[in-house]
Design a protein around this motif. Structure first.
Motif, PDB file in Angstrom:
ATOM      1  N   GLY A  16     -23.588  23.489 -76.941  1.00 59.17           N
ATOM      2  CA  GLY A  16     -23.258  22.281 -76.188  1.00 59.17           C
ATOM      3  C   GLY A  16     -21.993  22.462 -75.359  1.00 59.17           C
ATOM      4  O   GLY A  16     -21.928  22.036 -74.211  1.00 59.17           O
ATOM      5  N   HIS A  17     -20.984  23.112 -75.948  1.00 59.03           N
ATOM      6  CA  HIS A  17     -19.750  23.395 -75.200  1.00 59.03           C
ATOM      7  C   HIS A  17     -20.042  24.313 -74.012  1.00 59.03           C
ATOM      8  O   HIS A  17     -19.560  24.083 -72.896  1.00 59.03           O
ATOM      9  N   LEU A  18     -20.808  25.361 -74.281  1.00 61.66           N
ATOM     10  CA  LEU A  18     -21.091  26.334 -73.225  1.00 61.66           C
ATOM     11  C   LEU A  18     -21.896  25.716 -72.090  1.00 61.66           C
ATOM     12  O   LEU A  18     -21.634  26.000 -70.916  1.00 61.66           O
ATOM     13  N   VAL A  19     -22.850  24.857 -72.423  1.00 62.33           N
ATOM     14  CA  VAL A  19     -23.641  24.180 -71.388  1.00 62.33           C
ATOM     15  C   VAL A  19     -22.730  23.284 -70.546  1.00 62.33           C
ATOM     16  O   VAL A  19     -22.814  23.272 -69.315  1.00 62.33           O
ATOM     17  N   MET A  20     -21.832  22.562 -71.210  1.00 64.54           N
ATOM     18  CA  MET A  20     -20.904  21.686 -70.486  1.00 64.54           C
ATOM     19  C   MET A  20     -20.005  22.513 -69.569  1.00 64.54           C
ATOM     20  O   MET A  20     -19.790  22.161 -68.403  1.00 64.54           O
ATOM     21  N   MET A  21     -19.485  23.626 -70.076  1.00 67.39           N
ATOM     22  CA  MET A  21     -18.611  24.469 -69.252  1.00 67.39           C
ATOM     23  C   MET A  21     -19.370  25.107 -68.091  1.00 67.39           C
ATOM     24  O   MET A  21     -18.867  25.163 -66.965  1.00 67.39           O
ATOM     25  N   LYS A  22     -20.579  25.560 -68.365  1.00 72.58           N
ATOM     26  CA  LYS A  22     -21.393  26.167 -67.306  1.00 72.58           C
ATOM     27  C   LYS A  22     -21.689  25.143 -66.210  1.00 72.58           C
ATOM     28  O   LYS A  22     -21.562  25.439 -65.017  1.00 72.58           O
ATOM     29  N   ASN A  23     -22.071  23.934 -66.618  1.00 75.49           N
ATOM     30  CA  ASN A  23     -22.345  22.871 -65.640  1.00 75.49           C
ATOM     31  C   ASN A  23     -21.081  22.474 -64.892  1.00 75.49           C
ATOM     32  O   ASN A  23     -21.120  22.215 -63.679  1.00 75.49           O
ATOM     33  N   SER A  24     -19.971  22.441 -65.593  1.00 77.85           N
ATOM     34  CA  SER A  24     -18.694  22.094 -64.964  1.00 77.85           C
ATOM     35  C   SER A  24     -18.316  23.128 -63.917  1.00 77.85           C
ATOM     36  O   SER A  24     -17.884  22.788 -62.808  1.00 77.85           O
ATOM     37  N   LYS A  25     -18.476  24.391 -64.258  1.00 77.27           N
ATOM     38  CA  LYS A  25     -18.170  25.471 -63.310  1.00 77.27           C
ATOM     39  C   LYS A  25     -19.105  25.394 -62.101  1.00 77.27           C
ATOM     40  O   LYS A  25     -18.683  25.588 -60.964  1.00 77.27           O
ATOM     41  N   LYS A  33     -12.639  25.894 -59.049  1.00 81.03           N
ATOM     42  CA  LYS A  33     -11.975  26.260 -60.294  1.00 81.03           C
ATOM     43  C   LYS A  33     -12.301  25.251 -61.381  1.00 81.03           C
ATOM     44  O   LYS A  33     -12.329  24.043 -61.141  1.00 81.03           O
ATOM     45  N   LEU A  34     -12.538  25.765 -62.590  1.00 84.36           N
ATOM     46  CA  LEU A  34     -12.715  24.923 -63.769  1.00 84.36           C
ATOM     47  C   LEU A  34     -11.449  25.021 -64.613  1.00 84.36           C
ATOM     48  O   LEU A  34     -11.088  26.103 -65.085  1.00 84.36           O
ATOM     49  N   ILE A  35     -10.799  23.882 -64.781  1.00 85.01           N
ATOM     50  CA  ILE A  35      -9.642  23.789 -65.661  1.00 85.01           C
ATOM     51  C   ILE A  35     -10.107  23.080 -66.925  1.00 85.01           C
ATOM     52  O   ILE A  35     -10.688  21.989 -66.864  1.00 85.01           O
ATOM     53  N   VAL A  36      -9.863  23.707 -68.066  1.00 82.83           N
ATOM     54  CA  VAL A  36     -10.280  23.166 -69.357  1.00 82.83           C
ATOM     55  C   VAL A  36      -9.050  22.689 -70.117  1.00 82.83           C
ATOM     56  O   VAL A  36      -8.085  23.441 -70.279  1.00 82.83           O
ATOM     57  N   LEU A  61      -9.748  30.870 -77.526  1.00 90.29           N
ATOM     58  CA  LEU A  61     -11.210  30.839 -77.398  1.00 90.29           C
ATOM     59  C   LEU A  61     -11.611  30.324 -76.017  1.00 90.29           C
ATOM     60  O   LEU A  61     -12.452  30.921 -75.339  1.00 90.29           O
ATOM     61  N   ALA A  62     -11.005  29.226 -75.599  1.00 93.23           N
ATOM     62  CA  ALA A  62     -11.343  28.655 -74.288  1.00 93.23           C
ATOM     63  C   ALA A  62     -11.035  29.646 -73.167  1.00 93.23           C
ATOM     64  O   ALA A  62     -11.831  29.805 -72.246  1.00 93.23           O
ATOM     65  N   SER A  63      -9.920  30.334 -73.280  1.00 90.67           N
ATOM     66  CA  SER A  63      -9.523  31.305 -72.249  1.00 90.67           C
ATOM     67  C   SER A  63     -10.511  32.449 -72.115  1.00 90.67           C
ATOM     68  O   SER A  63     -10.630  33.047 -71.048  1.00 90.67           O
ATOM     69  N   SER A  64     -11.205  32.756 -73.203  1.00 87.74           N
ATOM     70  CA  SER A  64     -12.107  33.908 -73.191  1.00 87.74           C
ATOM     71  C   SER A  64     -13.501  33.584 -72.652  1.00 87.74           C
ATOM     72  O   SER A  64     -14.309  34.481 -72.456  1.00 87.74           O
ATOM     73  N   ILE A  65     -13.778  32.315 -72.393  1.00 85.95           N
ATOM     74  CA  ILE A  65     -15.108  31.921 -71.910  1.00 85.95           C
ATOM     75  C   ILE A  65     -15.182  32.138 -70.404  1.00 85.95           C
ATOM     76  O   ILE A  65     -14.315  31.700 -69.647  1.00 85.95           O
ATOM     77  N   LYS A  66     -16.234  32.812 -69.969  1.00 83.63           N
ATOM     78  CA  LYS A  66     -16.327  33.278 -68.582  1.00 83.63           C
ATOM     79  C   LYS A  66     -16.333  32.174 -67.532  1.00 83.63           C
ATOM     80  O   LYS A  66     -15.974  32.419 -66.391  1.00 83.63           O
ATOM     81  N   TYR A  67     -16.705  30.973 -67.882  1.00 83.02           N
ATOM     82  CA  TYR A  67     -16.765  29.891 -66.900  1.00 83.02           C
ATOM     83  C   TYR A  67     -15.390  29.281 -66.623  1.00 83.02           C
ATOM     84  O   TYR A  67     -15.209  28.564 -65.660  1.00 83.02           O
TER      85      TYR A  67
END
Length: 138
Positions: A16-25, A33-36, A61-67
């Protein structure tokens, strides 16, 4: 270039987190730019139990996610202080948040010339649900 802001506890990283980040990006666009924002322990505890992982671990962890292009601390459960400081073009919200919180976010974003996009919450992917499943099986 669009700047998108999205925020998380990120105690247990799940699809769910990854889908949200991917969609956000994707909403940021090719050059965007995606700022988390990662909620501090104190911010989380405004509404939920203290996270299992430390704030530093969750930031890493957040920093390591490619999006993700940048990670910032979020010191309250509401993203509005960070939104006022960062002035993103888009604030991503979850449908799990209250209608009042989303409406407050819409007002702030309108004041800075941005908009809110609400995406569906993924209940089977909730960190709280995952913790409960682990606890009940062991």
């Amino acid at each position: 270039m669009n700047i998108v802001y999205s925020y998380y506890v990120l105690d247990i990283v799940h699809k769910g987190h990854l889908v949200m980040m991917k969609n956000s990006k994707a909403m940021a666009g090719k050059d965007g730019k995606l700022i988390v924002g990662i909620l501090t322990d104190e911010a989380v505890m405004e509404k939920k139990p203290k996270p299992i992982l430390s704030f530093e671990e969750r930031m890493d962890l957040a920093s390591s996610i490619k999006y993700v292009d940048a990670v910032v601390a979020q010191s309250s459960y509401s993203p509005l202080d960070n939104v006022k400081a960062i002035h993103p073009d888009i604030l991503m919200e979850s449908s799990s948040h209250t209608p009042e919180a989303i409406e407050d976010a819409r007002k702030v974003m309108a004041d800075i010339g941005g908009r809110v996009i609400v995406i569906p919450y993924f209940p089977p992917q909730s960190s709280t649900g995952i913790k409960e499943r682990v606890k009940n099986k062991h």
